[in-house]
Design a protein around this motif. Structure first.
Motif, mmCIF file in Angstrom:
data_model
loop_
_atom_site.group_PDB
_atom_site.id
_atom_site.type_symbol
_atom_site.label_atom_id
_atom_site.label_comp_id
_atom_site.label_asym_id
_atom_site.label_seq_id
_atom_site.Cartn_x
_atom_site.Cartn_y
_atom_site.Cartn_z
ATOM 1 N N LYS A 135 28.541 -0.169 -14.175
ATOM 2 C CA LYS A 135 29.845 0.356 -14.896
ATOM 3 C C LYS A 135 30.448 -0.847 -15.704
ATOM 4 O O LYS A 135 29.926 -1.964 -15.488
ATOM 5 N N ASP A 136 31.262 -0.522 -16.730
ATOM 6 C CA ASP A 136 31.963 -1.576 -17.631
ATOM 7 C C ASP A 136 33.009 -2.114 -17.060
ATOM 8 O O ASP A 136 33.935 -1.393 -16.146
ATOM 9 N N GLU A 137 33.229 -3.456 -16.948
ATOM 10 C CA GLU A 137 34.408 -4.229 -16.289
ATOM 11 C C GLU A 137 34.996 -5.480 -17.228
ATOM 12 O O GLU A 137 34.218 -6.031 -17.956
ATOM 13 N N MET A 138 36.248 -5.381 -17.232
ATOM 14 C CA MET A 138 36.743 -6.697 -17.970
ATOM 15 C C MET A 138 36.851 -7.903 -17.099
ATOM 16 O O MET A 138 37.394 -7.739 -16.020
ATOM 17 N N ILE A 139 36.328 -8.964 -17.430
ATOM 18 C CA ILE A 139 36.140 -10.235 -16.529
ATOM 19 C C ILE A 139 36.478 -11.341 -17.641
ATOM 20 O O ILE A 139 35.814 -11.580 -18.688
ATOM 21 N N ASN A 140 37.664 -12.046 -17.253
ATOM 22 C CA ASN A 140 38.216 -12.982 -18.355
ATOM 23 C C ASN A 140 38.403 -12.479 -19.779
ATOM 24 O O ASN A 140 38.044 -13.514 -20.651
ATOM 25 N N GLY A 141 38.887 -11.419 -19.682
ATOM 26 C CA GLY A 141 39.207 -10.901 -21.343
ATOM 27 C C GLY A 141 37.973 -10.260 -21.723
ATOM 28 O O GLY A 141 38.099 -9.821 -22.955
ATOM 29 N N VAL A 144 32.198 -6.654 -19.809
ATOM 30 C CA VAL A 144 30.859 -6.633 -19.372
ATOM 31 C C VAL A 144 30.500 -5.629 -18.469
ATOM 32 O O VAL A 144 31.170 -4.716 -18.159
ATOM 33 N N ARG A 145 29.027 -5.483 -18.334
ATOM 34 C CA ARG A 145 28.375 -4.368 -17.600
ATOM 35 C C ARG A 145 28.161 -5.179 -16.250
ATOM 36 O O ARG A 145 27.741 -6.262 -16.062
ATOM 37 N N VAL A 146 28.317 -4.300 -15.056
ATOM 38 C CA VAL A 146 28.328 -5.119 -13.976
ATOM 39 C C VAL A 146 27.613 -4.012 -12.940
ATOM 40 O O VAL A 146 27.571 -2.884 -13.300
ATOM 41 N N SER A 147 27.071 -4.212 -11.729
ATOM 42 C CA SER A 147 26.223 -3.667 -10.731
ATOM 43 C C SER A 147 27.496 -2.965 -9.888
ATOM 44 O O SER A 147 28.342 -3.798 -9.420
ATOM 45 N N LEU A 148 27.163 -1.866 -9.676
ATOM 46 C CA LEU A 148 28.187 -1.213 -8.788
ATOM 47 C C LEU A 148 28.077 -1.614 -7.250
ATOM 48 O O LEU A 148 28.974 -1.764 -6.399
ATOM 49 N N GLU A 149 26.765 -2.058 -7.080
ATOM 50 C CA GLU A 149 26.384 -2.442 -5.516
ATOM 51 C C GLU A 149 27.047 -3.834 -5.120
ATOM 52 O O GLU A 149 27.688 -4.043 -4.205
ATOM 53 N N SER A 150 26.730 -4.637 -6.145
ATOM 54 C CA SER A 150 27.228 -6.216 -5.925
ATOM 55 C C SER A 150 28.230 -6.735 -6.633
ATOM 56 O O SER A 150 28.905 -7.666 -6.303
ATOM 57 N N GLY A 151 28.631 -5.852 -7.854
ATOM 58 C CA GLY A 151 29.754 -6.604 -8.703
ATOM 59 C C GLY A 151 29.351 -7.515 -9.756
ATOM 60 O O GLY A 151 30.072 -8.108 -10.486
ATOM 61 N N HIS A 152 27.919 -8.023 -9.593
ATOM 62 C CA HIS A 152 27.471 -8.808 -10.508
ATOM 63 C C HIS A 152 27.148 -8.409 -11.918
ATOM 64 O O HIS A 152 26.703 -7.341 -11.921
ATOM 65 N N LYS A 153 27.440 -9.220 -12.914
ATOM 66 C CA LYS A 153 26.875 -9.145 -14.208
ATOM 67 C C LYS A 153 25.716 -8.519 -14.512
ATOM 68 O O LYS A 153 24.603 -9.174 -13.971
ATOM 69 N N VAL A 154 25.224 -7.558 -15.314
ATOM 70 C CA VAL A 154 23.797 -7.276 -15.679
ATOM 71 C C VAL A 154 23.897 -7.374 -17.313
ATOM 72 O O VAL A 154 24.747 -7.053 -17.930
ATOM 73 N N GLU A 155 22.485 -7.585 -17.602
ATOM 74 C CA GLU A 155 22.296 -7.592 -19.158
ATOM 75 C C GLU A 155 21.112 -6.642 -19.281
ATOM 76 O O GLU A 155 20.035 -6.625 -18.384
ATOM 77 N N TRP A 156 20.970 -6.084 -20.415
ATOM 78 C CA TRP A 156 19.872 -5.210 -21.108
ATOM 79 C C TRP A 156 18.831 -6.085 -21.194
ATOM 80 O O TRP A 156 18.955 -7.067 -22.075
ATOM 81 N N THR A 157 17.459 -5.666 -20.562
ATOM 82 C CA THR A 157 16.458 -6.510 -20.949
ATOM 83 C C THR A 157 15.280 -5.330 -21.342
ATOM 84 O O THR A 157 15.153 -4.487 -20.404
ATOM 85 N N GLU A 158 14.393 -5.879 -22.161
ATOM 86 C CA GLU A 158 13.235 -5.044 -22.339
ATOM 87 C C GLU A 158 11.909 -5.956 -22.342
ATOM 88 O O GLU A 158 11.951 -7.118 -23.050
ATOM 89 N N GLU A 159 10.974 -5.662 -21.549
ATOM 90 C CA GLU A 159 9.531 -6.447 -21.418
ATOM 91 C C GLU A 159 8.625 -5.793 -20.898
ATOM 92 O O GLU A 159 8.765 -4.827 -20.418
ATOM 93 N N PHE A 160 7.297 -6.218 -20.901
ATOM 94 C CA PHE A 160 6.251 -5.670 -20.318
ATOM 95 C C PHE A 160 6.069 -6.321 -19.021
ATOM 96 O O PHE A 160 6.214 -7.604 -18.706
ATOM 97 N N ASN A 161 6.007 -5.601 -17.888
ATOM 98 C CA ASN A 161 5.983 -5.829 -16.519
ATOM 99 C C ASN A 161 4.853 -5.064 -15.770
ATOM 100 O O ASN A 161 4.507 -3.980 -16.264
ATOM 101 N N TYR A 162 4.445 -5.340 -14.645
ATOM 102 C CA TYR A 162 3.947 -4.499 -13.758
ATOM 103 C C TYR A 162 4.869 -3.765 -13.037
ATOM 104 O O TYR A 162 5.845 -4.100 -12.599
ATOM 105 N N MET A 163 4.335 -2.515 -12.724
ATOM 106 C CA MET A 163 5.193 -1.474 -12.246
ATOM 107 C C MET A 163 4.530 -1.111 -10.857
ATOM 108 O O MET A 163 3.269 -1.058 -10.641
#
Length: 316
Positions: A135-141, A144-163
């Motif tokens: 969800k979107d949340e206001m932090i220090n004005g 930012v996007r945060v995790s509903l489960e932990s409240g920690h900030k998340v960032e959009w990431t794109e990369e090649f990984n093993y799945m």
């Protein structure tokens, strides 16, 4: 008998509580049967982005930083008479060997494949977070996007990984979670059951990171450009403690697996109640018999960075 691989940074009361609960269980079993052969394993999870950043911030070489933290945990357990039989550090050679062997087994069985992956990533949680769980949340004005489960900030990431083909394990996980008392308190078992009932919840998960971004990690076998996802790495510590993959060592320990009980904090429930049994099932290993899950210790209803024995209370 295991308690969850302990996270960084320095230990606090919540970490101690996990180990004390596990210790109390083993002491009870020994009272009932003094000849009972118990493996009580704990340890430190020493890889990943958080460790890289913490060591850099402290201006300490990574190996020295991990040694210092590991010694703090051992000192705390010694001071409180936590009688573990094994302390697994994920930077140990025996653990790295176990992780690479386990990885190759999953790969051989077709549960690991390489693909481009994109999503919301939390450095604090060391995991990708489904968009529906952000969800979107206001932090220090700042918005930012945060995790509903932990409240920690998340960032959009794109990369090649093993799945890892987590989606293929949904039915098996649901069957395991129907086992009466497999997770206690029962409300945590119900939480996981509800997660699995939500259509589309169980996508395949990324189990590697680019080595250029996460260099302090175990390298993927035969691919130096990728490092093993810290939570796949950390969870294999339970197998490391029984001597995996050395068959002779495991036989010498009697019947070391499946583990009778994992003791964990609720913040790592998804990793132990979804990812870990799925990894094990994919490798044709049985999941643990039981997870004992405890709540957080808080001060004035909040989670502080560190806790003291005199100001904390337990929150279920």
């Amino acid at each position: 008998m295991t308690c969850g691989a302990l996270p960084q940074p320095t230990p606090h009361l919540g970490h101690l509580y996990t180990a004390v609960v596990a210790d109390a269980i083993q002491r009870y079993e020994k009272l009932i049967d003094p000849n009972c052969n118990i493996i009580f394993s704990t340890g430190t999870d020493e890889h990943g982005t958080k460790i890289q950043q913490a060591a850099a911030k402290a201006d300490i070489p990574l190996p020295d930083y991990c040694n210092n933290i590991s010694n703090e945990y051992k000192k705390m357990f010694h001071n409180f008479n936590v009688d573990y039989t094994d302390f697994v550090r994920t930077t140990e050679r025996r653990h790295k060997f176990a992780v690479k062997h386990f990885w190759k087994k999953l790969l051989k069985k077709g549960y690991i494949y390489k693909s481009k992956y994109s999503g919301w990533y939390s450095v604090n949680d060391e995991s990708f977070v489904p968009e529906a769980h952000t969800k979107d949340e206001m932090i220090n004005g700042e918005k930012v996007r945060v995790s509903l489960e932990s409240g920690h900030k998340v960032e959009w990431t794109e990369e090649f990984n093993y799945m890892f083909r987590l989606s293929a394990m949904k039915t098996h996980l649901q069957e395991w979670l129907r086992t009466d008392g497999v997770i206690t308190p029962s409300k945590y078992q119900k939480q996981l059951q509800e997660l699995l009932e939500n259509e589309g919840y169980l996508p395949d998960i990324s189990v590697s990171r680019p080595s250029s971004r996460v260099h302090w990690a175990i390298q993927v076998p035969n691919d130096d450009e990728q490092s093993v996802y810290v939570w796949l790495d950390a969870l294999v510590n339970y197998l490391t403690s029984i001597g995996y993959p050395d068959e002779d060592v495991m036989k010498s320990k009697g019947r070391p697996w499946p583990a009778d009980v994992h003791v964990i904090g609720k913040d790592i429930l998804k990793f132990h109640g979804i990812y870990w049994p799925a990894f094990l099932m994919a490798a044709n290993w049985p999941p643990p018999r039981k997870l004992v899950v405890h709540g957080h210790w808080t001060v004035d209803g909040k989670l502080p960075w560190r806790l003291t024995l005199t100001t904390a209370r337990r929150s279920w």
